[in-house]
Design an enzyme around this catalytic site. Structure first.
Site, PDB file in Angstrom:
ATOM      1  N   TYR A  65       0.860  -1.182   0.000  1.00  0.00           N
ATOM      2  CA  TYR A  65       0.000   0.000   0.000  1.00  0.00           C
ATOM      3  C   TYR A  65       0.896   1.232   0.000  1.00  0.00           C
ATOM      4  O   TYR A  65       1.481   1.588   1.017  1.00  0.00           O
ATOM      5  CB  TYR A  65      -0.908  -0.062   1.231  1.00  0.00           C
ATOM      6  CG  TYR A  65      -1.872   1.087   1.415  1.00  0.00           C
ATOM      7  CD1 TYR A  65      -2.057   2.083   0.457  1.00  0.00           C
ATOM      8  CD2 TYR A  65      -2.626   1.177   2.589  1.00  0.00           C
ATOM      9  CE1 TYR A  65      -2.947   3.113   0.647  1.00  0.00           C
ATOM     10  CE2 TYR A  65      -3.526   2.211   2.795  1.00  0.00           C
ATOM     11  CZ  TYR A  65      -3.675   3.180   1.827  1.00  0.00           C
ATOM     12  OH  TYR A  65      -4.566   4.213   2.025  1.00  0.00           O
ATOM     13  N   LYS A 119      -1.349  -1.109  -4.219  1.00  0.00           N
ATOM     14  CA  LYS A 119      -2.359  -0.054  -4.122  1.00  0.00           C
ATOM     15  C   LYS A 119      -1.588   1.245  -4.207  1.00  0.00           C
ATOM     16  O   LYS A 119      -0.894   1.641  -3.276  1.00  0.00           O
ATOM     17  CB  LYS A 119      -3.141  -0.152  -2.815  1.00  0.00           C
ATOM     18  CG  LYS A 119      -4.187   0.951  -2.632  1.00  0.00           C
ATOM     19  CD  LYS A 119      -4.834   0.851  -1.264  1.00  0.00           C
ATOM     20  CE  LYS A 119      -5.982   1.828  -1.074  1.00  0.00           C
ATOM     21  NZ  LYS A 119      -5.626   3.238  -1.136  1.00  0.00           N
TER      22      LYS A 119
END
Length: 308
Positions: free
Chosen positions: A142, A172
């Site tokens: 992330y 992400k």
């Protein structure tokens, strides 16, 4: 969930419903799942991330939320990704083990951001220690440098990453650096990594350079409209896709000027879905009544290309 189905398209970054006194409200998760599927045509969720106030929750709360989303998402959602990142390595590892035990589709980890990794080796060492606790679960990094302050380029991070993290599946990517994103996609075509873009107002630009989909808060309440944008882009009907992106941007530009964050997202979700999302947790404070009135009026005023 749907084992083996490729993660693509929209992923709602879920908010964490809370009671008026600030406790997590698990009782509305079932309604939340049904709303995402039936009203927004979104069947993937990212739980306990930024929008979900994950770093403001304690370990037990994060586990309870993960369990409820996995339980209620069974046979309804395609993917339930659990964010297990934490400032403490042992806590992140504990959350990874828990996510694996309850059958999460995947886990994701943010870079630690108090004592920060300063180079690729330090960051990979942290991520590897977490991923190894869930050796059968797909792993996502992330990347959100505006919040973490960790600016290690993803292009650099991905070079040889499968040697360290065999379960690595993708990123992400919550940053506006489309050059970095494009280089990641171009250099890792054979790896078939998944790149999920996390800046909702720039999604169309990310799709143009090859993003597989997106994780974002607006897909909680603009998921159906954004899915129409994805369909237009795939046709391809770029002019129609631009209309959807511009209108999403028009709303976000309006609310950002008013002051827009997790608390305001909870307010928007409450008036759009009818599900009480409750207050945020301190240090965040409730959206003002003025914000709610103005945001609702703005959203209601937008005329979408599909006429709805």
């Amino acid at each position: 969930m749907t084992p083996g189905k490729k993660l693509q398209g929209l992923v709602a970054a879920t908010v964490t419903p809370m009671t008026p006194d600030g406790q997590i409200n698990l009782s509305v998760i079932r309604q939340y799942v049904d709303y995402l599927v039936s009203e927004q045509n979104v069947k993937n969720v990212f739980v306990n991330g930024t929008t979900g106030e994950g770093l403001s929750l304690n370990i037990q709360e994060r586990k309870q939320l993960a369990e409820e989303w996995v339980c209620q998402g069974k046979d309804k959602l395609d993917h339930v990704i659990i964010h297990v990142g934490a400032l403490s390595l042992p806590e992140s590892q504990e959350l990874a083990r828990h996510a694996a035990a309850i059958g999460a589709s995947a886990i994701a980890v943010i870079a630690p951001f108090f004592f920060k990794p300063t180079n690729k080796g330090e960051l990979i060492a942290f991520l590897q220690k977490v991923a190894s606790e869930a050796p059968a679960v797909p792993f996502y990094y992330y990347h959100i440098p505006p919040l973490t302050g960790v600016t290690i380029r993803v292009e650099e991070l991905l070079d040889g990453i499968k040697d360290w993290i065999p379960t690595f599946q993708g990123v992400k990517f919550s940053d506006t650096d489309l050059l970095d994103l494009a280089q990641c996609i171009n250099k890792n075509e054979r790896e078939q990594f998944v790149f999920l873009y996390g800046v909702d107002e720039q999604l169309l630009s990310a799709l143009a350079v090859g993003a597989n989909g997106a994780v974002g808060s607006t897909y909680n309440y603009l998921g159906r409209k954004t899915n129409l944008m994805l369909q237009a882009f795939a046709k391809p009907d770029l002019a129609l896709a631009q209309k959807y992106q511009f209108l999403t941007g028009e709303f976000l530009n309006f609310v950002i000027k008013l002051g827009f964050g997790v608390a305001q997202t909870k307010a928007v979700m409450t008036f759009v879905s009818g599900i009480p999302m409750g207050p945020p947790r301190l240090p965040l404070v409730d959206a003002s009544e003025e914000f709610i009135v103005k945001a609702k009026a703005k959203l209601d005023s937008i005329v979408w290309p599909d006429g709805d």
